[in-house]
Design an enzyme around this catalytic site. Structure first.
Site, PDB file in Angstrom:
ATOM      1  N   HIS A  80      -6.723  -2.456 -10.449  1.00  0.00           N
ATOM      2  CA  HIS A  80      -8.272  -2.278 -10.840  1.00  0.00           C
ATOM      3  C   HIS A  80      -8.579  -1.641 -12.435  1.00  0.00           C
ATOM      4  CE1 HIS A  80     -10.685  -2.775  -7.042  1.00  0.00           C
ATOM      5  NE2 HIS A  80      -9.905  -4.051  -7.159  1.00  0.00           N
ATOM      6  N   GLU A  82      -9.587   0.859 -13.473  1.00  0.00           N
ATOM      7  CA  GLU A  82      -9.976   2.288 -13.444  1.00  0.00           C
ATOM      8  C   GLU A  82      -8.168   2.909 -12.882  1.00  0.00           C
ATOM      9  OE1 GLU A  82     -13.398   0.798 -11.088  1.00  0.00           O
ATOM     10  OE2 GLU A  82     -11.526   0.652 -11.980  1.00  0.00           O
ATOM     11  N   CYS A 108     -14.139   0.792  -6.522  1.00  0.00           N
ATOM     12  CA  CYS A 108     -14.189   0.765  -5.513  1.00  0.00           C
ATOM     13  C   CYS A 108     -14.047   1.780  -4.658  1.00  0.00           C
ATOM     14  CB  CYS A 108     -13.170  -0.442  -4.786  1.00  0.00           C
ATOM     15  SG  CYS A 108     -11.525  -0.653  -5.175  1.00  0.00           S
ATOM     16  N   CYS A 111     -10.077   2.886  -5.679  1.00  0.00           N
ATOM     17  CA  CYS A 111     -10.877   3.473  -7.163  1.00  0.00           C
ATOM     18  C   CYS A 111     -11.267   5.053  -7.236  1.00  0.00           C
ATOM     19  CB  CYS A 111     -11.369   2.537  -8.014  1.00  0.00           C
ATOM     20  SG  CYS A 111     -10.105   1.427  -8.576  1.00  0.00           S
TER      21      CYS A 111
END
Length: 158
Positions: A80, A82, A108, A111
């Protein structure tokens, strides 16, 4: 002729949109920018790890397995945005404790937990993400989470 300068929040959100354009994900293009004292510390976008074939070449594992958005994050070749921003900061020895995250999507749960433990204090995002547990844990951890709405941008401290 005078032009309207963007607030700091709008400026960093706009940069997250630009970062997202580097994404190699076939499902969702996400960009993240870590900021402290109005300085960019690191950026990240979602996609496969360095040296790994992009999903645009091998196809999307999540699509092949019919995995709904927001579920089974481990069934993906990519990281991801992040996560990539946190990794880039660590790789270059940049302390992100106390930083703000500007992201095209809310995080999410995976993260969110990483951002909490990394000491990120504020998350500013454009679009939501279907992960109620992430939202609850961020609130419990005292992380300030705001959805960006252009008219409400306060140009506040970052």
């Amino acid at each position: 002729m005078l032009h309207e300068r963007p607030s700091w929040d709008e400026y960093f959100i706009d940069i997250s949109r630009l970062v997202a354009r580097r994404s190699t994900c076939l499902r969702r293009r996400v960009g993240a920018v870590l900021v402290k004292d109005r300085n960019i510390l690191a950026t990240g976008y979602n996609g496969t790890p360095s040296g790994i074939t992009h999903c645009s070449v091998v196809g999307c594992l999540r699509d092949q397995l019919n995995v709904p958005s927001g579920e089974r994050h481990e069934l993906c070749r990519g990281l991801h945005a992040e996560q990539n921003a946190i990794i880039q900061a660590a790789k270059h020895g940049v302390n992100i404790s106390g930083a703000s995250l500007y992201c095209t999507n809310s995080p999410c749960i995976i993260c969110a937990k990483m951002l909490i433990n990394a000491g990120v204090k504020r998350i500013f995002y454009l679009d939501g993400y279907p992960d109620q547990l992430a939202a609850e844990m961020l609130i419990e951890a005292g992380v300030r989470v705001e959805q960006f709405v252009k008219d409400s941008a306060d140009g506040g401290e970052v």
